[in-house]
Design a protein around this motif. Sequence first.
Motif, PDB file in Angstrom:
ATOM      1  N   TRP A  32     -17.068 -37.338  60.120  1.00 24.66           N
ATOM      2  CA  TRP A  32     -16.591 -38.223  59.055  1.00 24.66           C
ATOM      3  C   TRP A  32     -16.246 -39.607  59.598  1.00 24.66           C
ATOM      4  O   TRP A  32     -16.536 -40.630  58.975  1.00 24.66           O
ATOM      5  N   ILE A  33     -15.639 -39.650  60.782  1.00 24.30           N
ATOM      6  CA  ILE A  33     -15.332 -40.928  61.418  1.00 24.30           C
ATOM      7  C   ILE A  33     -16.632 -41.668  61.726  1.00 24.30           C
ATOM      8  O   ILE A  33     -16.761 -42.868  61.462  1.00 24.30           O
ATOM      9  N   GLY A  34     -17.611 -40.954  62.264  1.00 23.28           N
ATOM     10  CA  GLY A  34     -18.917 -41.567  62.542  1.00 23.28           C
ATOM     11  C   GLY A  34     -19.581 -42.091  61.286  1.00 23.28           C
ATOM     12  O   GLY A  34     -20.165 -43.183  61.287  1.00 23.28           O
ATOM     13  N   VAL A  48      -7.360 -37.103  47.916  1.00 24.34           N
ATOM     14  CA  VAL A  48      -7.258 -38.065  46.806  1.00 24.34           C
ATOM     15  C   VAL A  48      -8.194 -39.258  47.037  1.00 24.34           C
ATOM     16  O   VAL A  48      -8.934 -39.670  46.138  1.00 24.34           O
ATOM     17  N   THR A  49      -8.182 -39.814  48.256  1.00 28.57           N
ATOM     18  CA  THR A  49      -9.013 -40.991  48.521  1.00 28.57           C
ATOM     19  C   THR A  49     -10.497 -40.645  48.548  1.00 28.57           C
ATOM     20  O   THR A  49     -11.327 -41.459  48.141  1.00 28.57           O
ATOM     21  N   ALA A  50     -10.844 -39.441  48.992  1.00 29.42           N
ATOM     22  CA  ALA A  50     -12.255 -39.029  48.981  1.00 29.42           C
ATOM     23  C   ALA A  50     -12.745 -38.828  47.550  1.00 29.42           C
ATOM     24  O   ALA A  50     -13.882 -39.191  47.223  1.00 29.42           O
ATOM     25  N   LEU A  92     -10.910 -44.098  57.706  1.00 27.99           N
ATOM     26  CA  LEU A  92     -10.826 -44.034  59.170  1.00 27.99           C
ATOM     27  C   LEU A  92      -9.391 -43.843  59.640  1.00 27.99           C
ATOM     28  O   LEU A  92      -9.127 -43.018  60.521  1.00 27.99           O
ATOM     29  N   LEU A  93      -8.466 -44.573  59.071  1.00 30.55           N
ATOM     30  CA  LEU A  93      -7.063 -44.437  59.462  1.00 30.55           C
ATOM     31  C   LEU A  93      -6.528 -43.045  59.152  1.00 30.55           C
ATOM     32  O   LEU A  93      -5.870 -42.412  59.993  1.00 30.55           O
ATOM     33  N   GLU A 152     -15.869 -52.073  49.961  1.00 32.48           N
ATOM     34  CA  GLU A 152     -16.447 -50.872  50.570  1.00 32.48           C
ATOM     35  C   GLU A 152     -15.939 -50.676  51.997  1.00 32.48           C
ATOM     36  O   GLU A 152     -15.641 -49.558  52.411  1.00 32.48           O
ATOM     37  N   VAL A 153     -15.839 -51.760  52.747  1.00 32.04           N
ATOM     38  CA  VAL A 153     -15.313 -51.669  54.117  1.00 32.04           C
ATOM     39  C   VAL A 153     -13.845 -51.276  54.084  1.00 32.04           C
ATOM     40  O   VAL A 153     -13.378 -50.505  54.935  1.00 32.04           O
ATOM     41  N   LEU A 154     -13.097 -51.760  53.084  1.00 28.50           N
ATOM     42  CA  LEU A 154     -11.695 -51.373  52.936  1.00 28.50           C
ATOM     43  C   LEU A 154     -11.574 -49.873  52.663  1.00 28.50           C
ATOM     44  O   LEU A 154     -10.696 -49.203  53.227  1.00 28.50           O
TER      45      LEU A 154
END
Length: 195
Positions: A72-74, A19-21, A154-155, A146-148
């Motif tokens: 994805w984390i990177g 959903v978030t992606a 990331l979480l 964007e950072v949010l």
Amino acid sequence: MGCCSPRCMLIMLCCLQLVTALERQVFDFLGYQWGPIMVNFFQVVMVILGLFGAVQYRSRYVVMYLLWTLLWIGWNVFVCCVYLDLGGLSKDSDTLTLGISSHRSWWKENSPGCDPESLPTASWTNQQNPELTTVLRCWLEYQHIEVLHCTVQLLLSLLGFVYACYVVNVFADDNDSFNFNAEFHHPSKPFQLLF
């Protein structure tokens, strides 16, 4: 399968990541951010594979999800560094648009609570450079939005990574403890299938 089993948690985390992606993909399309659009597409595909692997007890798909999660984390750390101007990166560069377009984040002009600054003279409004238009008094600046987005990803990815590692381990233990002879042995039949 219990409601709070690791497999169930992985399925829920994959659904949240999906959903978030997709939400992030929509806003990247609105801002013509071609780099993030491509990476978000791969994220959607890999999360679907991880979801399928968790539902169907396929450890290979979950392992693919695990490997992609590291990338994805990177990527999200890189995007955070771009928007926070860390490590020699700049949010004003063409890094995320791949130099194809001059667009930036959709949130730059559409942040919540931003009012366009009234321009002081008529000659200022006649100029052809739209980059001179600035915004005042935003509740949340676009780079922080964007950072949010990246922080949420990331979480979810870190939690998904932990649960996926556990699920792959459980699937591997289940495969190791499977007894082929007991599965195919039928006492009522005179012949037994042996491998």
